[in-house]
Motif scaffolding. Structure first.
Motif, mmCIF file in Angstrom:
data_model
loop_
_atom_site.group_PDB
_atom_site.id
_atom_site.type_symbol
_atom_site.label_atom_id
_atom_site.label_comp_id
_atom_site.label_asym_id
_atom_site.label_seq_id
_atom_site.Cartn_x
_atom_site.Cartn_y
_atom_site.Cartn_z
ATOM 1 N N GLN A 232 0.830 -1.206 0.000
ATOM 2 C CA GLN A 232 0.000 0.000 0.000
ATOM 3 C C GLN A 232 0.866 1.258 0.000
ATOM 4 N N PHE A 233 1.926 1.241 0.790
ATOM 5 C CA PHE A 233 2.826 2.390 0.863
ATOM 6 C C PHE A 233 3.452 2.688 -0.494
ATOM 7 N N LEU A 234 4.028 1.674 -1.129
ATOM 8 C CA LEU A 234 4.669 1.883 -2.424
ATOM 9 C C LEU A 234 3.668 2.319 -3.482
ATOM 10 N N GLY A 235 2.416 1.907 -3.335
ATOM 11 C CA GLY A 235 1.372 2.308 -4.268
ATOM 12 C C GLY A 235 1.025 3.784 -4.197
ATOM 13 N N LEU A 236 1.496 4.494 -3.170
ATOM 14 C CA LEU A 236 1.247 5.929 -3.048
ATOM 15 C C LEU A 236 2.252 6.757 -3.859
ATOM 16 N N PHE A 237 3.164 6.058 -4.561
ATOM 17 C CA PHE A 237 4.183 6.720 -5.373
ATOM 18 C C PHE A 237 4.097 6.232 -6.809
ATOM 19 N N LYS A 238 4.479 7.096 -7.730
ATOM 20 C CA LYS A 238 4.520 6.736 -9.141
ATOM 21 C C LYS A 238 5.759 5.899 -9.440
ATOM 22 N N ARG A 239 6.894 6.318 -8.868
ATOM 23 C CA ARG A 239 8.163 5.603 -8.988
ATOM 24 C C ARG A 239 8.864 5.695 -7.638
ATOM 25 N N PHE A 240 9.613 4.654 -7.289
ATOM 26 C CA PHE A 240 10.289 4.610 -5.990
ATOM 27 C C PHE A 240 11.621 3.895 -6.190
ATOM 28 N N ALA A 241 12.732 4.536 -5.857
ATOM 29 C CA ALA A 241 14.051 3.938 -6.071
ATOM 30 C C ALA A 241 14.896 4.050 -4.805
ATOM 31 N N VAL A 242 15.609 2.983 -4.494
ATOM 32 C CA VAL A 242 16.542 2.956 -3.368
ATOM 33 C C VAL A 242 17.841 2.337 -3.871
ATOM 34 N N THR A 243 18.960 2.947 -3.547
ATOM 35 C CA THR A 243 20.269 2.386 -3.858
ATOM 36 C C THR A 243 21.072 2.311 -2.568
ATOM 37 N N LEU A 244 21.600 1.119 -2.276
ATOM 38 C CA LEU A 244 22.438 0.921 -1.094
ATOM 39 C C LEU A 244 23.824 0.507 -1.551
ATOM 40 N N THR A 245 24.847 1.126 -0.984
ATOM 41 C CA THR A 245 26.224 0.786 -1.310
ATOM 42 C C THR A 245 26.976 0.484 -0.015
ATOM 43 N N ILE A 246 28.045 -0.266 -0.119
ATOM 44 C CA ILE A 246 28.812 -0.663 1.050
ATOM 45 C C ILE A 246 29.365 0.569 1.774
ATOM 46 N N ARG A 247 29.242 0.548 3.088
ATOM 47 C CA ARG A 247 29.691 1.668 3.916
ATOM 48 C C ARG A 247 31.180 1.934 3.676
ATOM 49 N N GLY A 248 31.510 3.207 3.548
ATOM 50 C CA GLY A 248 32.898 3.607 3.382
ATOM 51 C C GLY A 248 33.398 3.557 1.945
ATOM 52 N N GLY A 249 32.624 3.030 1.033
ATOM 53 C CA GLY A 249 33.053 2.949 -0.356
ATOM 54 C C GLY A 249 32.957 4.251 -1.104
ATOM 55 N N ASP A 250 32.241 5.232 -0.550
ATOM 56 C CA ASP A 250 32.062 6.541 -1.159
ATOM 57 C C ASP A 250 31.642 6.430 -2.624
ATOM 58 N N LEU A 251 30.677 5.560 -2.889
ATOM 59 C CA LEU A 251 30.234 5.334 -4.268
ATOM 60 C C LEU A 251 29.150 6.311 -4.720
ATOM 61 N N SER A 252 28.583 7.088 -3.818
ATOM 62 C CA SER A 252 27.461 7.953 -4.187
ATOM 63 C C SER A 252 27.844 9.022 -5.207
ATOM 64 N N ARG A 253 29.114 9.331 -5.334
ATOM 65 C CA ARG A 253 29.552 10.358 -6.293
ATOM 66 C C ARG A 253 30.195 9.754 -7.539
ATOM 67 N N LYS A 254 30.081 8.454 -7.713
ATOM 68 C CA LYS A 254 30.751 7.788 -8.832
ATOM 69 C C LYS A 254 29.741 7.172 -9.794
ATOM 70 N N ASP A 255 30.110 7.174 -11.062
ATOM 71 C CA ASP A 255 29.354 6.454 -12.070
ATOM 72 C C ASP A 255 29.942 5.042 -12.175
ATOM 73 N N TYR A 256 29.224 4.138 -12.800
ATOM 74 C CA TYR A 256 29.770 2.806 -13.018
ATOM 75 C C TYR A 256 29.429 2.349 -14.426
ATOM 76 N N ARG A 257 30.145 1.324 -14.870
ATOM 77 C CA ARG A 257 29.841 0.694 -16.146
ATOM 78 C C ARG A 257 29.783 -0.796 -15.917
ATOM 79 N N GLU A 258 28.853 -1.435 -16.557
ATOM 80 C CA GLU A 258 28.733 -2.879 -16.445
ATOM 81 C C GLU A 258 29.769 -3.533 -17.347
ATOM 82 N N VAL A 259 30.400 -4.607 -16.859
ATOM 83 C CA VAL A 259 31.420 -5.300 -17.648
ATOM 84 C C VAL A 259 31.030 -6.753 -17.816
#
Length: 125
Positions: free
Chosen positions: A98-125
């Protein structure tokens, strides 16, 4: 208390973003169920799921956070500039679906603590 999400060990950190539903969004839900009073404005929502043992997910804790201010352009900005921000929390007795249905789109990204990945782009290999 803080507007930043946190858990006991913080093994993963991250960010979240959501788009309001076009119809029947969280604010509409609060108003139509008499949970948000006239002159209040929704400023945050907290979702907490925890103490999951054996892979079974428990009922989430979902709380809306409102301030005593009628509109975003004026009064809400003044309230949000206070330290600490005076808020009222509202427990939402709804399921995760029900909660998620109150939004049109909902995104969560979790990264390993201390990796400082929030400012980096990535490419799939």
């Amino acid at each position: 208390m803080s507007f930043k999400a946190g858990v006991q060990y913080g093994d993963f950190e991250g960010s979240a973003a959501a788009d309001r539903a076009d119809k029947n969004d969280l604010g509409d839900y609060l108003r139509s169920n008499g949970l948000m009073q006239a002159g209040e404005f929704l400023v945050a929502v907290e979702l907490w799921v925890g103490e999951n043992h054996g892979g079974k997910v428990t009922q989430p804790s979902i709380q809306a956070v409102v301030v005593d201010a009628p509109d975003y352009e004026g009064a809400v900005r003044d309230v949000l500039n206070q330290e600490p921000v005076p808020v009222r929390k509202i427990d939402l007795p709804i399921s995760l679906d029900q909660f998620l249905g109150l939004f049109k789109r909902f995104a969560v990204t979790l990264t390993i603590r201390g990796g400082d990945l929030s400012r980096k782009d990535y490419r799939e290999v």
